[in-house]
Design a protein around this motif. Structure first.
Motif, PDB file in Angstrom:
ATOM      1  N   GLU A  28      34.982  38.316 -89.292  1.00 18.85           N
ATOM      2  CA  GLU A  28      33.703  37.431 -89.286  1.00 18.85           C
ATOM      3  C   GLU A  28      33.096  36.890 -87.909  1.00 18.85           C
ATOM      4  O   GLU A  28      32.026  37.141 -87.429  1.00 18.85           O
ATOM      5  N   LEU A  29      34.118  36.189 -87.275  1.00 15.74           N
ATOM      6  CA  LEU A  29      33.572  35.790 -85.992  1.00 15.74           C
ATOM      7  C   LEU A  29      33.466  36.812 -84.761  1.00 15.74           C
ATOM      8  O   LEU A  29      32.445  36.800 -84.101  1.00 15.74           O
ATOM      9  N   ALA A  30      34.308  37.908 -85.053  1.00 18.35           N
ATOM     10  CA  ALA A  30      33.579  39.273 -84.055  1.00 18.35           C
ATOM     11  C   ALA A  30      32.455  39.624 -84.568  1.00 18.35           C
ATOM     12  O   ALA A  30      31.548  40.085 -83.830  1.00 18.35           O
ATOM     13  N   ARG A  31      32.066  39.673 -85.964  1.00 18.84           N
ATOM     14  CA  ARG A  31      30.828  40.394 -86.170  1.00 18.84           C
ATOM     15  C   ARG A  31      29.633  39.362 -85.846  1.00 18.84           C
ATOM     16  O   ARG A  31      28.734  39.752 -85.354  1.00 18.84           O
ATOM     17  N   ARG A  32      29.814  37.990 -85.897  1.00 24.45           N
ATOM     18  CA  ARG A  32      28.965  37.140 -85.756  1.00 24.45           C
ATOM     19  C   ARG A  32      28.604  36.986 -84.234  1.00 24.45           C
ATOM     20  O   ARG A  32      27.325  36.617 -83.762  1.00 24.45           O
ATOM     21  N   GLY A  33      29.804  37.431 -83.378  1.00 23.91           N
ATOM     22  CA  GLY A  33      29.426  37.481 -81.858  1.00 23.91           C
ATOM     23  C   GLY A  33      29.007  38.602 -81.371  1.00 23.91           C
ATOM     24  O   GLY A  33      29.026  38.867 -80.316  1.00 23.91           O
ATOM     25  N   ALA A  34      28.464  39.500 -82.363  1.00 26.97           N
ATOM     26  CA  ALA A  34      27.864  40.818 -81.891  1.00 26.97           C
ATOM     27  C   ALA A  34      29.149  41.728 -81.152  1.00 26.97           C
ATOM     28  O   ALA A  34      28.471  42.776 -80.202  1.00 26.97           O
ATOM     29  N   LEU A  35      30.426  41.502 -81.355  1.00 31.81           N
ATOM     30  CA  LEU A  35      31.307  42.377 -80.536  1.00 31.81           C
ATOM     31  C   LEU A  35      31.451  43.562 -81.143  1.00 31.81           C
ATOM     32  O   LEU A  35      30.995  43.782 -82.323  1.00 31.81           O
ATOM     33  N   THR A  36      31.424  44.617 -80.244  1.00 29.55           N
ATOM     34  CA  THR A  36      31.783  46.060 -80.831  1.00 29.55           C
ATOM     35  C   THR A  36      32.804  46.219 -82.001  1.00 29.55           C
ATOM     36  O   THR A  36      33.825  45.868 -81.484  1.00 29.55           O
ATOM     37  N   LEU A  37      32.410  46.815 -82.891  1.00 30.98           N
ATOM     38  CA  LEU A  37      33.700  47.006 -84.227  1.00 30.98           C
ATOM     39  C   LEU A  37      33.938  48.487 -83.983  1.00 30.98           C
ATOM     40  O   LEU A  37      33.192  49.270 -83.950  1.00 30.98           O
ATOM     41  N   ASP A  38      35.280  48.794 -84.324  1.00 30.05           N
ATOM     42  CA  ASP A  38      35.752  50.090 -84.402  1.00 30.05           C
ATOM     43  C   ASP A  38      35.484  50.676 -85.854  1.00 30.05           C
ATOM     44  O   ASP A  38      35.880  49.988 -86.797  1.00 30.05           O
ATOM     45  N   PRO A  39      35.189  51.615 -85.863  1.00 29.54           N
ATOM     46  CA  PRO A  39      34.506  52.063 -87.295  1.00 29.54           C
ATOM     47  C   PRO A  39      35.691  52.856 -88.208  1.00 29.54           C
ATOM     48  O   PRO A  39      35.833  52.675 -89.270  1.00 29.54           O
ATOM     49  N   GLY A  40      37.003  52.676 -87.391  1.00 32.69           N
ATOM     50  CA  GLY A  40      38.189  53.168 -88.124  1.00 32.69           C
ATOM     51  C   GLY A  40      38.876  51.802 -88.720  1.00 32.69           C
ATOM     52  O   GLY A  40      39.673  52.071 -89.631  1.00 32.69           O
ATOM     53  N   THR A  41      38.800  50.808 -87.794  1.00 33.04           N
ATOM     54  CA  THR A  41      39.715  49.872 -88.273  1.00 33.04           C
ATOM     55  C   THR A  41      39.079  48.746 -88.567  1.00 33.04           C
ATOM     56  O   THR A  41      39.279  47.669 -89.586  1.00 33.04           O
ATOM     57  N   CYS A  42      37.443  48.841 -88.596  1.00 35.20           N
ATOM     58  CA  CYS A  42      36.464  47.421 -89.016  1.00 35.20           C
ATOM     59  C   CYS A  42      36.981  46.137 -88.486  1.00 35.20           C
ATOM     60  O   CYS A  42      36.097  45.301 -88.520  1.00 35.20           O
TER      61      CYS A  42
END
Length: 428
Positions: free
Chosen positions: A252-266
């Motif tokens: 959640e923190l990574a997503r709210r911080g607009a960090l790039t997420l890896d599509p394989g691991t989420c």
């Protein structure tokens, strides 16, 4: 709202977070660890079985958690429990809330070690009523081992991997009967000895190719309806059901911080130093790969501590960043890769599910962890970039199976062209 500054802010006090904090604090860095639970240690706190730490002196989960927490605190890290990181207020600034109220913490570096969680019943879209007696493995272990609660008398375990058998052991420790382990997969994913032990020693059926289609009961669970692979349906009478496995990163923190997420691991995408797409923000542990062992998480914590230390001392991460601008100034239209250190994406091609780290540069030395979607017999990995072979690695395993990691060495990374295209990992 009060505001304070620290050198390094670690979010999460599982094995990865505590190992990071201990390593950094020993070098004199001011480290603060935030933990939303009331005690540190992460998942091992409620895993009563042995197997944590180094052989032959393996510990129970709670003992291992205490050891990690004490090590971090002796090193000088400040571990704060009951504190939740709510959101970002700047590139490396977090708003938090805890027993002392709301607070803003400004850090020179942030390490996300928020771990992973199992998908609950709702996320798995299992229909039916909403009775009491429905757990995930973590909820079950906390109820039994931390709080001594009663859970019922007959339990169905959804899943047939190693964590499912750990849940079954917890059910038995609570004095209840395990009716069956149920998995929709064609084969059980646990080590064969665990499946045989369940069937022969405990006389517990392990039902493969079987899907839970409905929960029954009002007030308290009375049973689960299942469908077998050939279409036959049945009702398993129970007053407890435990949904196991199917882990997802707590991102959640990574997503709210607009960090790039890896599509394989989420989870957050990271390079070989476990740096994320935001300068000065790092990630380690199960938030990157839900889920690996506590030893793997602790090893990543020790590894990322070196990268954080470099960030603090190389002149690129002084306190001035968050003092001058309290909001993230990046342009949403800009590509995320603009903020990465030198390197290129690392892609695991099907039937491989994921690879961590998921960026690569010539200087990287951290081994890569992979997972496969299907069983692979005598797998051989091929690493290529722009059609150019970089490395070939054969595994000694007769068969690689889902839900167990494959480790790829990093001795080939010096062949990577940092100005080239993505590096691909394929399997034959």
């Amino acid at each position: 709202m009060t505001s304070r500054q620290v050198d390094v802010l670690v979010v999460g006090s599982g094995p990865a977070g505590l190992a990071t904090a201990a390593r950094l604090a020993r070098t004199g860095v001011r480290v603060e660890v935030l933990e939303r639970e009331q005690s540190p240690g992460g998942v091992p706190r409620h895993c009563a079985h042995r197997g944590f730490g180094s052989l032959p002196h393996a510990l129970t989960g709670p003992a291992h958690a205490r050891l990690l927490a004490e090590s971090a605190e002796r090193a000088g890290a400040h571990v704060r429990t009951g504190v939740t990181a709510l959101d970002w207020a700047g590139p490396r600034t977090l708003t938090t809330v805890g027993p002392q109220g709301a607070e803003t913490l400004v850090a020179r570096a942030v390490v996300l070690a928020t771990g992973a969680r199992e998908r609950p019943r709702a996320a798995r879209l299992v229909p039916g009523t909403r009775p009491a007696g429905v757990y995930t493995t973590g909820e079950l272990q906390q109820a039994v081992h931390l709080y001594g609660q009663r859970i019922g008398t007959r339990a169905v375990i959804v899943g047939a991997e190693d964590v499912s058998h750990a849940a079954a052991d917890t059910v038995r420790a609570a004095g209840a009967e395990v009716v069956a382990l149920v998995t929709e997969l064609p084969r059980a994913l646990a080590a064969p000895v665990r499946t045989v032990t369940a069937r022969l020693r405990f006389r517990t059926p392990v039902l493969t190719g079987t899907t839970v289609t409905e929960l029954l009961g009002h007030g308290r669970l009375s049973g689960v309806r299942v469908r077998h692979r050939e279409g036959r349906t049945a009702t398993l009478h129970c007053d407890t059901v435990v949904f196991t496995g199917d882990f997802v990163p707590d991102h959640e923190l990574a997503r709210r911080g607009a960090l790039t997420l890896d599509p394989g691991t989420c989870g957050p995408a990271v390079d070989g130093a476990l740096r994320t797409s935001r300068p000065g923000v790092f990630a380690a542990g199960s938030v990157l790969h839900a889920v690996e062992s506590a030893a793997t998480a602790a090893g990543e914590g020790a590894h990322v501590a070196t990268a954080v230390r470099d960030w603090l001392t190389d002149g690129t991460g002084p306190d001035r960043t968050d003092q001058t601008d309290q909001t993230d100034q990046r342009d949403p239209a800009d590509p995320a890769d603009r903020y990465w250190p030198p390197g290129v994406p690392l892609v695991a091609d099907p039937p491989l599910l994921r690879i961590v780290p998921n960026r690569v540069a010539p200087a990287d030395r951290l081994p890569y962890l992979l997972r496969t979607a299907v069983p692979l017999t005598r797998p051989v990995l091929h690493i290529t970039q722009d059609g150019r072979p970089l490395h070939r690695e054969r595994f000694p395993l007769t068969t690689a199976v889902p839900h167990r990691p494959l480790t790829l060495t990093a001795r080939w990374t010096h062949r990577v062209d940092p100005g080239g295209g993505p590096v691909h990992v394929t399997v034959t």
